[in-house]
Scaffold this active site. Sequence first.
Site, PDB file in Angstrom:
ATOM      1  CG  HIS A  67     -58.926 -78.376  16.240  1.00 36.41           C
ATOM      2  ND1 HIS A  67     -59.519 -79.047  15.192  1.00 36.41           N
ATOM      3  CD2 HIS A  67     -59.520 -77.152  16.273  1.00 36.41           C
ATOM      4  CE1 HIS A  67     -60.408 -78.266  14.606  1.00 36.41           C
ATOM      5  NE2 HIS A  67     -60.437 -77.105  15.244  1.00 36.41           N
ATOM      6  CB  SER A  68     -62.373 -79.925  17.644  1.00 37.00           C
ATOM      7  OG  SER A  68     -63.759 -80.101  17.544  1.00 37.00           O
ATOM      8  CE1 TYR A  69     -62.745 -87.742  21.048  1.00 39.38           C
ATOM      9  CE2 TYR A  69     -60.941 -87.734  19.462  1.00 39.38           C
ATOM     10  CZ  TYR A  69     -61.634 -88.349  20.492  1.00 39.38           C
ATOM     11  OH  TYR A  69     -61.214 -89.575  20.958  1.00 39.38           O
TER      12      TYR A  69
END
Length: 259
Positions: free
Chosen positions: A101-103
């Site tokens: 997720h994301s980073y």
Amino acid sequence: MLASAGAGASAAALGGAPASAQTGAPKTFVLVHGAWHGGWCWRRVADLLQKGGHKVFTPTLTGVGERSHLMSKDIVLDTHITDIVNVIKWEDLNNICLVVHSYGGWPGSGAIEQMLDRISSIVWLDAFKPENGQRGFDFASDFSRKALLTAVEKGEPGRPAPKAEAFHVNDKDRAWVDSKLNAQPNGVALQPIRLTGAREKVAKKTYIRAPKYPQAAFDQAFAECKADKSWRTFETTAAGHDVMVDAPDWLAEVLFEVS
């Protein structure tokens, strides 16, 4: 079967049973969180997958969540890559569905370089999809970039988390998420990533975009994946950036479908 144009529909509306009721061979999921978060954010999705008989690991990266006591200026991207790699090694995991997720797209990409033979599918959930030599700092949102620069100037090892509202978390869960978010190590965004293309060699690849959260890098990654037949793509308008918090049932169903 789930449709790639899943939009914000519920799992039931997409024609599948709830994830907890899915049958079939047990699968192994490694769920990697994004900046300022920890393994805690995956609890709802992990519970659903585990009820379906699957193995689920939700490692918390060094310096955040329950490992926030390890915050240090020495934490770099390689530290977080090793966090993921070591879970796979020490737990003897194989045939993994790696969800980032994301980073998490940064250390996740680095981990695939070392663990490609153990990973059978990947899911990029509103996540960065870096290329060799890039740095997280160069793609960070404005508030994240400014917070990092300020923290570095002050000599602090990490930059403070934004409010859950910035991630468009649903009203009911904002206070809970705010209570869990903590500083993100600065060094992980400053080290260039080293990649040789292992990520693209994974047999099954999926990108999920939650467009309520504005991030040009995610829009670009989603468009690239949509144009690439080796990737499946999904989009949800029923959740903010923290899809695992806002729409756990829908996400668990998608993960089961694409893993």
